[in-house]
Write an enzyme that holds these catalytic residues in place. Sequence first.
Site, PDB file in Angstrom:
ATOM      1  N   ASN A  98      22.942  40.267  69.699  1.00 14.55           N
ATOM      2  CA  ASN A  98      22.297  38.983  69.957  1.00 14.55           C
ATOM      3  C   ASN A  98      23.183  37.869  69.411  1.00 14.55           C
ATOM      4  OD1 ASN A  98      20.583  36.564  69.104  1.00 14.55           O
ATOM      5  ND2 ASN A  98      19.138  37.695  70.364  1.00 14.55           N
TER       6      ASN A  98
ATOM      7  N   SER B 289      19.448  38.459  75.069  1.00  9.56           N
ATOM      8  CA  SER B 289      19.007  37.075  74.958  1.00  9.56           C
ATOM      9  C   SER B 289      17.508  37.116  74.684  1.00  9.56           C
ATOM     10  CB  SER B 289      19.303  36.322  76.253  1.00  9.56           C
ATOM     11  OG  SER B 289      19.114  34.939  76.053  1.00  9.56           O
ATOM     12  N   GLU B 290      17.075  36.491  73.593  1.00  7.39           N
ATOM     13  CA  GLU B 290      15.715  36.759  73.117  1.00  7.39           C
ATOM     14  C   GLU B 290      14.623  36.170  74.002  1.00  7.39           C
ATOM     15  OE1 GLU B 290      17.994  35.059  71.309  1.00  7.39           O
ATOM     16  OE2 GLU B 290      17.091  33.334  70.282  1.00  7.39           O
ATOM     17  N   ASN B 291      14.990  35.374  74.995  1.00  7.83           N
ATOM     18  CA  ASN B 291      13.968  34.929  75.946  1.00  7.83           C
ATOM     19  C   ASN B 291      13.657  35.997  76.984  1.00  7.83           C
ATOM     20  OD1 ASN B 291      16.662  34.330  76.808  1.00  7.83           O
ATOM     21  ND2 ASN B 291      15.825  33.165  78.511  1.00  7.83           N
TER      22      ASN B 291
ATOM     23  N   SER C  29      10.796  41.566  73.631  1.00 10.33           N
ATOM     24  CA  SER C  29      12.102  41.116  73.154  1.00 10.33           C
ATOM     25  C   SER C  29      12.168  41.160  71.631  1.00 10.33           C
ATOM     26  CB  SER C  29      12.372  39.699  73.649  1.00 10.33           C
ATOM     27  OG  SER C  29      13.632  39.259  73.216  1.00 10.33           O
TER      28      SER C  29
END
Lengths: 219, 233
Positions: A23, A46-48, A88
């Site tokens: 990340n 990607s944390e979205n 996520s």
Amino acid sequence: MALNKEQIARRIAQELRDGYYVNLGIGIPTLVANYIPEGINVVLQSENGLLGMGPFPYEGEEDPDLINAGKQTITTVPGSAFFDSAMSFGMIRAGKVDLTVLGAMEVADNGDIANWKIPGKMVKGMGGAMDLVAAARNIIVAMQHTNPKGESKLLPACTLPLTGIRCVKKIVSDLGVFDITEEGFRCIEHAPGVTIEEIRAKTAGRLVIADDVREMAFA
Amino acid sequence: MSINKVVRDADEAIRDIESGATLMLGGFGLCGIPENCIAAIVRKGIGNLTCISNNAGVDDFGIGLLLQQKQVKKMISSYVGENAEFERQLLSGELEVELVPQGTLATRCMAAGYGMPAVYLLAGVGTEVAEGKETRVFNGREYLLEYAFEAGFSIVKAWKGDTQGNLIFRETARNFNPIMAMAGKVTIAEVEELVPAGTLDPGHIHTPGIYVHRIFQGAGYEKRIEQRTIRKR
């Protein structure tokens, strides 16, 4: 000469290992994706809600439904997957992400990090940073060694509100590479042309110099 | 089947949302936000709202439109940068703000949707986020007790939906939408394409219709891009 942002990113890219799930935070960390070494395959999270983030799209191919956590238009690579925000952070919390790279306003010599708020001045929020630093197994911070006034950002204790405690493992600054150890910041590499004396002068927290400290090498 | 979830438009979908309501609003940045419902709430002019949403839009789009009209009493978000009006209202004290780590925000929505009153989470331990919270140690690490959100209405945006309320999201426009859809007492879904039940592959549904109370096909999606980044050919 102190490193520029691209060089910091290039040095961090040397920490990537084949098969890592990584990340990358906003700013210098994002640039790390441009310097992934030959023969190393990593999957960018990607944390979205995306595993398998690719480069920016070509002009005219931007898709408003496809962005990264910095809200930038991106692409996917073959083998990518989408998921919701709970999953996520579930994978982050469960330690599935091997490496997190993020920026910082301050890091303390015990690994504390502050990067989300300057009281009375700047309140943008922590986004996913608190979740990432609390859970990630390996956290590397990309940062400038000093603030614009020349004051050290590597401190005995953070002065700004904390993002996480005792979590940073390594710092790559414009002056060198530092492991966080029991004795404080342990300088293992200095940037080309940067002296140990300069690093000592610009590091406010506890600092030890590794016996085998060497000049940073770029492949 | 007598279930009738389909409403005409956003105005009908939000008809019974009153001032003082707590709303969950899906989306990440401007990606996957319920544009039609936000516009309808602006038109309705209700105020004193509590909004649970990862972001607060930008000055002139998304939840930023509600802030401009001073319709929001409190925002519960993880990241509010990129919005000057928000920052102004926050620093001046006009707007109440609860900043929540993004994973905690998502998981508190998830907990509500899964019928769990609270969860223990690591994020924020040792920071001001932990102030006043119950803690418990598991395997030598301290965790914070975080409560499920309660919201009267969840408002989400999906790519496709059917007349049973089943939803499919597209790419990263999924984000908070499915978990918020599960969490509200009343869930309103606006979709780009509404199709008859039986059209969507049941194996591809992200949100089963049991969670969705009202659905309509939205109109005139702008889908604004917040950061247009491209590379050279």
